[in-house]
Scaffold this active site. Sequence first.
Site, PDB file in Angstrom:
ATOM      1  N   CYS A 175      -9.109  32.325 -68.007  1.00  0.00           N
ATOM      2  CA  CYS A 175      -8.011  33.298 -68.181  1.00  0.00           C
ATOM      3  C   CYS A 175      -6.657  32.834 -67.658  1.00  0.00           C
ATOM      4  O   CYS A 175      -5.624  33.206 -68.207  1.00  0.00           O
ATOM      5  CB  CYS A 175      -8.386  34.665 -67.607  1.00  0.00           C
ATOM      6  SG  CYS A 175      -8.785  34.636 -65.851  1.00  0.00           S
ATOM      7  N   CYS A 214     -10.522  35.581 -70.936  1.00  0.00           N
ATOM      8  CA  CYS A 214     -11.439  34.672 -70.251  1.00  0.00           C
ATOM      9  C   CYS A 214     -12.241  33.794 -71.211  1.00  0.00           C
ATOM     10  O   CYS A 214     -13.113  33.039 -70.778  1.00  0.00           O
ATOM     11  CB  CYS A 214     -12.387  35.469 -69.355  1.00  0.00           C
ATOM     12  SG  CYS A 214     -11.519  36.474 -68.136  1.00  0.00           S
ATOM     13  N   LYS A 236     -19.757  42.085 -62.558  1.00  0.00           N
ATOM     14  CA  LYS A 236     -18.307  42.141 -62.433  1.00  0.00           C
ATOM     15  C   LYS A 236     -17.789  43.280 -63.288  1.00  0.00           C
ATOM     16  O   LYS A 236     -17.910  43.253 -64.516  1.00  0.00           O
ATOM     17  CB  LYS A 236     -17.694  40.808 -62.878  1.00  0.00           C
ATOM     18  CG  LYS A 236     -16.173  40.807 -62.833  1.00  0.00           C
ATOM     19  CD  LYS A 236     -15.611  39.414 -63.059  1.00  0.00           C
ATOM     20  CE  LYS A 236     -14.093  39.447 -63.064  1.00  0.00           C
ATOM     21  NZ  LYS A 236     -13.497  38.118 -63.255  1.00  0.00           N
ATOM     22  N   LYS A 273     -18.805  42.558 -57.652  1.00  0.00           N
ATOM     23  CA  LYS A 273     -17.352  42.646 -57.540  1.00  0.00           C
ATOM     24  C   LYS A 273     -16.825  43.779 -58.380  1.00  0.00           C
ATOM     25  O   LYS A 273     -17.267  43.897 -59.522  1.00  0.00           O
ATOM     26  CB  LYS A 273     -16.837  41.293 -57.991  1.00  0.00           C
ATOM     27  CG  LYS A 273     -15.412  41.193 -58.371  1.00  0.00           C
ATOM     28  CD  LYS A 273     -15.112  39.823 -58.869  1.00  0.00           C
ATOM     29  CE  LYS A 273     -13.608  39.794 -59.039  1.00  0.00           C
ATOM     30  NZ  LYS A 273     -13.123  38.908 -59.982  1.00  0.00           N
TER      31      LYS A 273
HETATM   32  C1  PBG Z   1     -10.813  35.557 -63.304  1.00  0.00           C
HETATM   33  C2  PBG Z   1     -10.957  36.316 -62.031  1.00  0.00           C
HETATM   34  C3  PBG Z   1     -10.404  37.558 -61.674  1.00  0.00           C
HETATM   35  C4  PBG Z   1     -10.730  37.767 -60.341  1.00  0.00           C
HETATM   36  C5  PBG Z   1     -11.499  36.692 -59.940  1.00  0.00           C
HETATM   37  N1  PBG Z   1     -11.638  35.801 -60.997  1.00  0.00           N
HETATM   38  C6  PBG Z   1      -9.526  38.469 -62.428  1.00  0.00           C
HETATM   39  C7  PBG Z   1      -9.990  39.200 -63.591  1.00  0.00           C
HETATM   40  O1  PBG Z   1     -11.146  39.164 -63.996  1.00  0.00           O
HETATM   41  O2  PBG Z   1      -9.131  39.830 -64.185  1.00  0.00           O
HETATM   42  C8  PBG Z   1     -10.298  38.947 -59.525  1.00  0.00           C
HETATM   43  C9  PBG Z   1     -10.100  38.658 -58.078  1.00  0.00           C
HETATM   44  C10 PBG Z   1      -9.277  39.648 -57.334  1.00  0.00           C
HETATM   45  O3  PBG Z   1      -8.792  40.670 -57.855  1.00  0.00           O
HETATM   46  O4  PBG Z   1      -9.086  39.399 -56.136  1.00  0.00           O
HETATM   47  N2  PBG Z   1     -11.639  35.942 -64.343  1.00  0.00           N
END
Ligand code: PBG
Length: 329
Positions: A122, A130, A195, A248
């Site tokens: 991304c 992504c 996620k 997460k």
């Molecule tokens: C990339 C990624 C993201 C985060 C970690 N790897 C952003 C997203 O998915 O938009 C978020 C980390 C954070 O907010 O601290 N794919």
Amino acid sequence: MSRFPATRMRRLRRSPALRRLVQQARLHPSQLVWPLFFTQSGTRQPVDGMPGVHQHPVSDAADIAQRAVGLGLGGVLVFGIPDRKDEVGSAAYDEDGISQEAVRALRAAASHLVVIADTCLCAYTDHGHCGVIKDGRVHNDATLDLLARTAVSQARAGADIVAPSDMMDGRVAAIRAALDSADLSDTVVMAYSAKYASAFYGPFRSAADSAPQFGDRRGYQMDPANSDEALREIALDVEEGADIIMVKPGLPSLDIIQRAKQRFGVPLAAYQVSGEYSAIILAGEHGVMDSTRAMDESLVALRRAGADVIITYAAAEVAERLIGSASES
Ligand code: PBG
């Protein structure tokens, strides 16, 4: 269990020493992972909305690595911010790309530091998604090979762990197979397994310059209303060869952390994401709560729920505090 007055719950809360004796969940620097942003050009810049967090030039890597080792941190997690973006995110899997350069510099400065590379497209695609786009949609299967190439190049640069954060189906298996056939069978895969499509990633997207230019990520990240789906995602990643699973955002997902730990019993990481970090720090700056205590409380709650590893932008400050309080008592 007997009742009051034989049982008095307050007995064990009487003094700091008694409270410490029966304390169950604890934070330790060795379980904290520190996320870092590296840019290809330019100087050290503060990240908007994330007090205390910076985008770093690669020339900062040696000092950062020394600090992480000195504090006894569990590891660092590298995010690259490239100079050029294109449709297929080619800077992500360039051997001399920014994440590879940063990993190399950290590795050179500290041979035993655990270096983790975030594996995603991304920040490298001009559309900010992504994966690659076909017919206006993020195409799952066409993305797998690019993620695998990214992971292999990061492992070759010296990453101990690659951490796919894209949420494509089948990416853990694709990455594992590519690593193994490149003679990198010891490289660990830490999968962002559960996620969620979360508003708490807001500050990160300006830090990493990775906001989607159209649409959103709900076609690949999970609906925050679902929990069984999270367990299925984790089960698939474990089956595909993930060594560490990740949940997460952290605090909004305590139920998932607990269920996943009980069900799978594999090493589990929880990511206190950018918005969780910033909400606490900014509230502290505005005097509405004690951000130091709120930070420790949030992180220990992740441990209590079952997280073995905690990823937090506050890793270095928290470790400093833990070391300080250990030497006081
Ligand atoms: C990339 C990624 C993201 C985060 C970690 N790897 C952003 C997203 O998915 O938009 C978020 C980390 C954070 O907010 O601290 N794919």
